[in-house]
Motif scaffolding. Sequence first.
Motif, PDB file in Angstrom:
ATOM      1  N   GLY A 197       0.924  -1.230  -0.062  1.00  0.00           N
ATOM      2  CA  GLY A 197       0.200   0.027   0.039  1.00  0.00           C
ATOM      3  C   GLY A 197       0.669   1.305  -0.048  1.00  0.00           C
ATOM      4  N   ILE A 198       2.127   1.118  -0.319  1.00  0.00           N
ATOM      5  CA  ILE A 198       2.835   2.449  -0.469  1.00  0.00           C
ATOM      6  C   ILE A 198       2.870   2.897  -1.794  1.00  0.00           C
ATOM      7  CG2 ILE A 198       5.491   3.316  -0.147  1.00  0.00           C
ATOM      8  CD1 ILE A 198       5.798   0.699   1.352  1.00  0.00           C
ATOM      9  N   ASP A 199       2.902   4.230  -1.744  1.00  0.00           N
ATOM     10  CA  ASP A 199       2.945   5.125  -3.250  1.00  0.00           C
ATOM     11  C   ASP A 199       4.056   4.684  -3.966  1.00  0.00           C
ATOM     12  OD1 ASP A 199       2.477   6.977  -5.003  1.00  0.00           O
ATOM     13  OD2 ASP A 199       2.939   8.587  -3.993  1.00  0.00           O
ATOM     14  N   SER A 200       3.684   3.861  -4.991  1.00  0.00           N
ATOM     15  CA  SER A 200       4.684   3.179  -5.833  1.00  0.00           C
ATOM     16  C   SER A 200       5.102   4.375  -6.921  1.00  0.00           C
ATOM     17  CB  SER A 200       3.910   2.237  -6.968  1.00  0.00           C
ATOM     18  OG  SER A 200       2.911   2.739  -7.713  1.00  0.00           O
ATOM     19  N   SER A 201       4.525   5.530  -7.159  1.00  0.00           N
ATOM     20  CA  SER A 201       5.185   6.428  -7.978  1.00  0.00           C
ATOM     21  C   SER A 201       6.377   7.255  -7.262  1.00  0.00           C
ATOM     22  CB  SER A 201       4.047   7.624  -7.977  1.00  0.00           C
ATOM     23  OG  SER A 201       3.703   8.262  -7.224  1.00  0.00           O
ATOM     24  N   ALA A 202       6.152   7.177  -6.003  1.00  0.00           N
ATOM     25  CA  ALA A 202       7.544   8.033  -5.357  1.00  0.00           C
ATOM     26  C   ALA A 202       8.727   6.912  -5.441  1.00  0.00           C
ATOM     27  CB  ALA A 202       6.932   8.207  -3.815  1.00  0.00           C
ATOM     28  N   VAL A 203       8.411   5.677  -5.050  1.00  0.00           N
ATOM     29  CA  VAL A 203       9.354   4.827  -5.151  1.00  0.00           C
ATOM     30  C   VAL A 203      10.016   4.732  -6.685  1.00  0.00           C
ATOM     31  CG1 VAL A 203      10.292   2.300  -4.896  1.00  0.00           C
ATOM     32  CG2 VAL A 203       8.346   3.332  -3.357  1.00  0.00           C
ATOM     33  N   PHE A 204       9.106   4.706  -7.613  1.00  0.00           N
ATOM     34  CA  PHE A 204       9.508   4.664  -8.919  1.00  0.00           C
ATOM     35  C   PHE A 204      10.416   5.842  -9.215  1.00  0.00           C
ATOM     36  CE2 PHE A 204       8.865   5.785 -13.424  1.00  0.00           C
ATOM     37  CZ  PHE A 204       9.235   4.485 -13.971  1.00  0.00           C
ATOM     38  N   SER A 205       9.972   7.163  -8.711  1.00  0.00           N
ATOM     39  CA  SER A 205      10.967   8.174  -9.192  1.00  0.00           C
ATOM     40  C   SER A 205      12.376   8.229  -8.575  1.00  0.00           C
ATOM     41  CB  SER A 205      10.243   9.695  -8.647  1.00  0.00           C
ATOM     42  OG  SER A 205       8.978   9.636  -9.115  1.00  0.00           O
ATOM     43  N   VAL A 206      12.322   7.634  -7.248  1.00  0.00           N
ATOM     44  CA  VAL A 206      13.533   7.425  -6.489  1.00  0.00           C
ATOM     45  C   VAL A 206      14.563   6.265  -7.344  1.00  0.00           C
ATOM     46  CG1 VAL A 206      14.890   6.689  -4.500  1.00  0.00           C
ATOM     47  CG2 VAL A 206      12.696   8.070  -4.321  1.00  0.00           C
ATOM     48  N   LEU A 207      13.814   5.266  -7.864  1.00  0.00           N
ATOM     49  CA  LEU A 207      14.690   4.423  -8.431  1.00  0.00           C
ATOM     50  C   LEU A 207      15.020   4.852  -9.924  1.00  0.00           C
ATOM     51  CD1 LEU A 207      12.671   1.148  -7.316  1.00  0.00           C
ATOM     52  CD2 LEU A 207      15.011   1.787  -6.516  1.00  0.00           C
ATOM     53  N   VAL A 208      14.259   5.744 -10.401  1.00  0.00           N
ATOM     54  CA  VAL A 208      14.853   6.103 -11.589  1.00  0.00           C
ATOM     55  C   VAL A 208      15.966   7.180 -11.520  1.00  0.00           C
ATOM     56  CG1 VAL A 208      13.807   7.857 -13.607  1.00  0.00           C
ATOM     57  CG2 VAL A 208      12.563   5.937 -12.746  1.00  0.00           C
ATOM     58  N   LEU A 209      15.877   8.071 -10.669  1.00  0.00           N
ATOM     59  CA  LEU A 209      17.065   9.014 -10.079  1.00  0.00           C
ATOM     60  C   LEU A 209      18.276   7.965 -10.067  1.00  0.00           C
ATOM     61  CD1 LEU A 209      15.204  11.632  -7.999  1.00  0.00           C
ATOM     62  CD2 LEU A 209      16.238  11.931 -10.267  1.00  0.00           C
ATOM     63  N   MET A 210      18.107   6.781  -9.266  1.00  0.00           N
ATOM     64  CA  MET A 210      19.227   6.004  -8.762  1.00  0.00           C
ATOM     65  C   MET A 210      19.832   5.562 -10.260  1.00  0.00           C
ATOM     66  SD  MET A 210      17.926   3.778  -5.601  1.00  0.00           S
ATOM     67  CE  MET A 210      19.305   2.725  -5.833  1.00  0.00           C
ATOM     68  N   LEU A 211      18.731   5.182 -11.163  1.00  0.00           N
ATOM     69  CA  LEU A 211      19.199   4.543 -12.396  1.00  0.00           C
ATOM     70  C   LEU A 211      20.127   5.750 -13.383  1.00  0.00           C
ATOM     71  CD1 LEU A 211      19.232   2.377 -14.520  1.00  0.00           C
ATOM     72  CD2 LEU A 211      17.325   2.814 -15.179  1.00  0.00           C
ATOM     73  N   VAL A 212      19.541   6.797 -13.229  1.00  0.00           N
ATOM     74  CA  VAL A 212      20.297   7.775 -14.058  1.00  0.00           C
ATOM     75  C   VAL A 212      21.671   8.379 -13.467  1.00  0.00           C
ATOM     76  CG1 VAL A 212      19.889  10.359 -14.688  1.00  0.00           C
ATOM     77  CG2 VAL A 212      17.831   8.955 -14.859  1.00  0.00           C
ATOM     78  N   GLY A 213      21.538   8.346 -12.213  1.00  0.00           N
ATOM     79  CA  GLY A 213      22.777   8.562 -11.544  1.00  0.00           C
ATOM     80  C   GLY A 213      23.920   7.533 -11.818  1.00  0.00           C
TER      81      GLY A 213
END
Length: 541
Positions: free
Chosen positions: A46-62
Amino acid sequence: MWPTWSAMQSSMMSPMVSSTMVSTIGASAFCAMVLCAALGLTSNAGIDSSAVFSVLVLMLVGLYIGLEYASRKRREAEVLELCQKYDVHPQNGFLPETCPQRLSEPYFQPWETLAANLPRLNRTKQLRKSVIEMKVLDAGRLRSKEDVRRAYVILSLIGQSYIHGEDAIFEDEGKRESSNCTTPTEHKAETELPAKHEVKLRSSSKHNDHLDYLSNPSPLRVPRPLSVPWTIVARRLGMPPILTHTAADHWNWRRQTTHHKRNSLSLDTSSKYPSLSDLRLITTVTGNLAEEYFHLMVTCMGFRLGPLLTRCIQLHTSIQNDKAKDVISLLIDLDKALLDCTSIFKQGCRLIPPKFFFHTHRPFLRGFKTERYSGVIMEGVPTLPPSTSTTASSPHLKLRTMPHTQQTSNQALLEFKGGSAAQHAFIQLLDVLLGIKHNQEVRSFQLEMREYMPPPHRKLLTDMELTFDNGNLLKAYISRKKENEPSLSVAYKRAVHRLQKFRNFHKGVAFKYISDGTQGTGSTPFKTFLEKAIIATSVED
């Protein structure tokens, strides 16, 4: 259609796949797996998946940026390694970053003083007397690479003056300018290249006494104050004791101060490459600006081609990795650079009077075996056994012993050849890259002229011939890509055609400046030699 797993395995095992590529694929796959797992867990929790998705995308870009940075650093390290291996500069190519204007140790001041006065001593024919009176200095005290190179330059200029200065005819005293001084003045030069300049030797007895020795030339003995240090310095560099292209054009330039720039000589004021207005020779033998232009136009060509050198060396990697765009880009840049080199050539020739070149400057560029001398003997320098001689690997530079009647001195008769455009390593490199096939005569001469280059530059050409399969690698790649990359063939043909036009202009200059001679300064029958090189520089349709 997706590739099969076996094909993917095969490509992954291929040496053409770099470690950086593998790292990037692996890191991306790992991040994708983490992203999918995280989205699945957060959805169930039940956690906001969009926030997690954004963090992981930033990790991938980094991570991607980090890998790209590491890849760029790896490429820079490879370039640096190549530069160290072949003693070249990442921007200047075969030219050093700077050239020392004086030897660092005051002990060698007698050499510098003599070098600074070469124009006057050559004009008054007092150079030989000054050399004989000079003390024998210990060349072993030269410590740095820069000092050894500087010593090689000035000793070679002094040596050529000692051997050939008597044959130089000085005229137009009022128009000369000594580059060995610190206050330059403007030079009046010809504005157009003459259509034809007939050069005739003077009939005065002073310069016509060569008729007496044409039938029976004898060796010239160079005295110990010059012969001993000159030979030692040359052997330390792995080069012959004679004025080479490297000494005259690569190791003897300095940047012109803004106040003294000859702005009218710039090809393009916005150019990032030095022009004739930006450079001066450090030491000259005649003190005339025309001498400077002759050598500095070659220096300017070296600056223009320099940034392309490491890309040329790494071209085989682009071919192996099938990076056609990188290959096309290099060929286009070579085409542009050769066009600029031809423009530099044309500009320099407009500033060099043919009469000055033939009568005054050209004698200093000649080899040791001429109509006057059968060769040169370095006094106090014994013949080295082949196992210890720096030139033993080359049949062209092996020291030939004197005839039997003069062998008791254990000295050798040197017959080194004078300066030649074939000593320009970049031109030979282009032949290797572009697959230019010269006939046996031209090829043999090119190999001989490599022995007049610094050893690392010789090794570069040898390694490139092996890497490029004697010029077949690029041609084979273009043939394979003919259907999919037609622009590759077009870029190649343009580069070859540009090199041919450069050589054709060189031939025209030689015809005009040496109109009554049969040999160039490199002791070649230059007319037929250059014509053969031009014919070889062509593209088969």
